[in-house]
Design a protein around this motif. Structure first.
Motif, PDB file in Angstrom:
ATOM      1  N   THR A   4       1.278  30.956  25.824  1.00  0.00           N
ATOM      2  CA  THR A   4       0.347  31.399  26.853  1.00  0.00           C
ATOM      3  C   THR A   4       0.707  30.818  28.208  1.00  0.00           C
ATOM      4  N   LEU A   5       0.712  31.688  29.196  1.00  0.00           N
ATOM      5  CA  LEU A   5       0.724  31.267  30.593  1.00  0.00           C
ATOM      6  C   LEU A   5      -0.686  31.472  31.122  1.00  0.00           C
ATOM      7  N   ALA A   6      -1.232  30.467  31.788  1.00  0.00           N
ATOM      8  CA  ALA A   6      -2.608  30.566  32.238  1.00  0.00           C
ATOM      9  C   ALA A   6      -2.752  30.028  33.646  1.00  0.00           C
ATOM     10  N   SER A   7      -3.716  30.571  34.360  1.00  0.00           N
ATOM     11  CA  SER A   7      -4.110  30.021  35.644  1.00  0.00           C
ATOM     12  C   SER A   7      -5.613  29.817  35.623  1.00  0.00           C
ATOM     13  N   GLY A   8      -6.062  28.838  36.384  1.00  0.00           N
ATOM     14  CA  GLY A   8      -7.477  28.544  36.414  1.00  0.00           C
ATOM     15  C   GLY A   8      -7.933  28.210  37.813  1.00  0.00           C
ATOM     16  N   LEU A   9      -9.205  28.424  38.056  1.00  0.00           N
ATOM     17  CA  LEU A   9      -9.811  28.139  39.352  1.00  0.00           C
ATOM     18  C   LEU A   9     -11.058  27.299  39.149  1.00  0.00           C
ATOM     19  N   PHE A  10     -11.167  26.245  39.912  1.00  0.00           N
ATOM     20  CA  PHE A  10     -12.420  25.499  40.046  1.00  0.00           C
ATOM     21  C   PHE A  10     -12.936  25.848  41.431  1.00  0.00           C
ATOM     22  N   ALA A  14     -10.541  31.953  34.939  1.00  0.00           N
ATOM     23  CA  ALA A  14      -9.237  31.785  34.293  1.00  0.00           C
ATOM     24  C   ALA A  14      -8.613  33.138  34.008  1.00  0.00           C
ATOM     25  N   HIS A  15      -7.279  33.181  34.069  1.00  0.00           N
ATOM     26  CA  HIS A  15      -6.508  34.348  33.666  1.00  0.00           C
ATOM     27  C   HIS A  15      -5.389  33.886  32.752  1.00  0.00           C
ATOM     28  N   ARG A  16      -5.053  34.742  31.780  1.00  0.00           N
ATOM     29  CA  ARG A  16      -4.078  34.341  30.768  1.00  0.00           C
ATOM     30  C   ARG A  16      -3.133  35.504  30.466  1.00  0.00           C
ATOM     31  N   ASP A  60      -0.603  21.880  35.369  1.00  0.00           N
ATOM     32  CA  ASP A  60      -0.464  21.394  36.741  1.00  0.00           C
ATOM     33  C   ASP A  60      -1.741  21.677  37.515  1.00  0.00           C
ATOM     34  N   ILE A  61      -2.241  20.661  38.171  1.00  0.00           N
ATOM     35  CA  ILE A  61      -3.437  20.797  39.008  1.00  0.00           C
ATOM     36  C   ILE A  61      -2.993  20.507  40.435  1.00  0.00           C
ATOM     37  N   LEU A  62      -3.044  21.530  41.248  1.00  0.00           N
ATOM     38  CA  LEU A  62      -2.400  21.465  42.554  1.00  0.00           C
ATOM     39  C   LEU A  62      -3.378  21.040  43.647  1.00  0.00           C
ATOM     40  N   ASP A  63      -2.887  20.180  44.547  1.00  0.00           N
ATOM     41  CA  ASP A  63      -3.675  19.734  45.710  1.00  0.00           C
ATOM     42  C   ASP A  63      -5.061  19.243  45.284  1.00  0.00           C
ATOM     43  N   TYR A  64      -5.116  18.466  44.238  1.00  0.00           N
ATOM     44  CA  TYR A  64      -6.385  18.080  43.623  1.00  0.00           C
ATOM     45  C   TYR A  64      -7.264  17.248  44.541  1.00  0.00           C
ATOM     46  N   ALA A  65      -6.657  16.516  45.484  1.00  0.00           N
ATOM     47  CA  ALA A  65      -7.420  15.608  46.333  1.00  0.00           C
ATOM     48  C   ALA A  65      -7.853  16.266  47.647  1.00  0.00           C
ATOM     49  N   SER A  66      -7.434  17.497  47.858  1.00  0.00           N
ATOM     50  CA  SER A  66      -7.815  18.189  49.081  1.00  0.00           C
ATOM     51  C   SER A  66      -9.294  18.528  49.054  1.00  0.00           C
ATOM     52  N   THR A  67      -9.944  18.391  50.208  1.00  0.00           N
ATOM     53  CA  THR A  67     -11.354  18.776  50.309  1.00  0.00           C
ATOM     54  C   THR A  67     -11.527  20.059  51.119  1.00  0.00           C
ATOM     55  N   SER A  68     -10.415  20.742  51.361  1.00  0.00           N
ATOM     56  CA  SER A  68     -10.497  22.019  52.087  1.00  0.00           C
ATOM     57  C   SER A  68     -10.072  23.191  51.223  1.00  0.00           C
ATOM     58  N   THR A  86      -6.820  24.749  42.031  1.00  0.00           N
ATOM     59  CA  THR A  86      -6.167  25.689  41.127  1.00  0.00           C
ATOM     60  C   THR A  86      -5.399  24.936  40.060  1.00  0.00           C
ATOM     61  N   LEU A  87      -5.315  25.535  38.909  1.00  0.00           N
ATOM     62  CA  LEU A  87      -4.658  24.970  37.742  1.00  0.00           C
ATOM     63  C   LEU A  87      -3.735  26.039  37.185  1.00  0.00           C
ATOM     64  N   ARG A  88      -2.574  25.621  36.724  1.00  0.00           N
ATOM     65  CA  ARG A  88      -1.701  26.544  36.010  1.00  0.00           C
ATOM     66  C   ARG A  88      -1.134  25.822  34.808  1.00  0.00           C
ATOM     67  N   GLY A  89      -0.896  26.554  33.754  1.00  0.00           N
ATOM     68  CA  GLY A  89      -0.423  25.881  32.549  1.00  0.00           C
ATOM     69  C   GLY A  89       0.441  26.759  31.668  1.00  0.00           C
ATOM     70  N   LEU A  90       1.251  26.072  30.854  1.00  0.00           N
ATOM     71  CA  LEU A  90       2.051  26.703  29.809  1.00  0.00           C
ATOM     72  C   LEU A  90       1.644  26.047  28.507  1.00  0.00           C
TER      73      LEU A  90
END
Lengths: 188, 160
Positions: A148-154, A79-81, A121-129, A133-137
């Motif tokens: 806070t503006l944040a981004s996240g990675l799974f 995560a980055h904030r 927002d969780i982008l392209d959540y159903a993609s298996t390729s 990524t997640l981004r939030g306010l």
């Protein structure tokens, strides 16, 4: 210019209906006796997901919201904030962690009616390729005021079928029943 | 399946106006989203102010702003929601205001505000209206000057 919405609603009636693209999947029931909110069996036929929430805990300490996917609790996240606290702007990062955490986003119990809020927002959540990524306010105006503006990675290419929302408090620090977590699907 | 992000109103100013008011807002949704685009003021720059239900007290906020030279954060406790700087009378600015649980009477109203102007600054803020009343009116007004013709305001309701 006054816009009375009742009149505008009548004036706009009768047009061709657009195809819905933003659907409420579920609003979680907040029992007041759990620190976890789980969205499970998430439909896979949307392009993106959005979570909208207001949150408060039952104890007197502000908390950090945390996100985990598919029951994975290992160090598969980052995560980055970018944080504004009313005095300074700071940037923080967490890598190789066991959840996506955003500090100072959940209100404490001290002031009645006070909540923190966020849009995730969780982008392209159903993609298996792709890794997810997640981004939030996020915003909270409590003892610590913060936007806070944040981004996240799974760091995992599995489709997201479940989301756990929790926080950094103890096991008996529950989400207050005033909280609300809603999950939406966005078509694409 | 019903669309849960519903367009409630959309207006493009055909003439300049100092105030744009959305009234009689239905309590049938969970969140409101206001989107203002092609924002500019006339004849000079002016700052956008926002009030709920005509109330002039108990708005408290935290801003984070980048203007191309520095990143800054500041608090504000005042009689309205506003931005750190004026909307200019040239170019174009956009604003997105999210109001959470606007019709709930058991909580203060928390808002997330984004404003962006490619020629001046980008800003994000959290605002708390310390009032548990349901919001039925939202007013966008300028203390000086007017919104220029062509400015568009749109209101959406989100179900939950």
């Amino acid at each position: 210019m006054l816009i009375p919405l009742g009149i505008l609603a009548v004036a706009g009636a009768g047009g061709a209906a657009a195809t819905p693209a933003y659907d409420l999947i579920a609003t979680a029931t907040v029992s007041g006796s759990s620190k976890n909110i789980d969205f499970t069996s998430i439909p896979q036929d949307y392009k993106h997901l959005q979570i909208r929430f207001v949150a408060k805990v039952t104890t007197t300490t502000q908390r950090n919201i945390q996100f985990q996917f598919n029951g994975i609790t290992t160090t598969s996240y980052a995560a980055h904030r970018l944080i504004g606290n009313g005095t300074t702007v700071t940037s923080t990062a967490s890598t190789t962690i066991d959840n996506i955490e955003v500090p100072n986003t959940i209100a404490r119990s001290t002031t009645a009616g006070l909540v923190g809020a966020g849009i995730v927002d969780i982008l392209d959540y159903a993609s298996t390729s792709k890794n997810t990524t997640l981004r939030g306010l996020f915003g909270l105006h409590d003892s610590t005021n913060q936007v806070t503006l944040a981004s996240g990675l799974f760091n995992n290419t599995a489709a997201i079928s479940s989301i756990r929302i929790t926080h950094n408090g103890g096991t008996t620090d529950y989400f207050d029943t005033i909280s609300r977590f809603s999950l939406y699907g966005i078509k694409g | 399946m019903a669309d849960d992000y519903v367009a409630l109103a959309n207006v493009t100013l055909s003439a300049s106006a100092t105030t744009v008011t959305f009234s009689s807002i239905s309590g049938s949704y969970r969140d409101l989203v206001f989107v203002a685009s092609d924002l500019k003021t006339t004849p000079n720059a002016g700052n956008i102010n926002i009030r709920f239900n005509g109330t002039t007290t108990e708005y408290r906020g935290v801003r984070m702003t980048g203007d191309g030279s520095a990143a800054q954060s500041a608090t504000d406790g005042t009689d309205r929601i506003n931005k750190a700087a004026n909307t200019p009378n040239a170019g174009s600015e956009m604003l997105i205001l999210h109001i959470f649980d606007y019709a709930q009477t058991n909580k203060h109203k928390l808002c997330l505000l984004r404003t962006d102007n490619a020629t001046t600054r980008t800003e994000t803020a959290v605002w708390r209206w310390v009032n548990t009343a349901a919001i039925t009116q939202v007013q966008f007004f300028l203390s000086a000057n007017s919104y220029a013709s062509g400015t568009t305001f749109a209101l959406y309701g989100i179900r939950a």
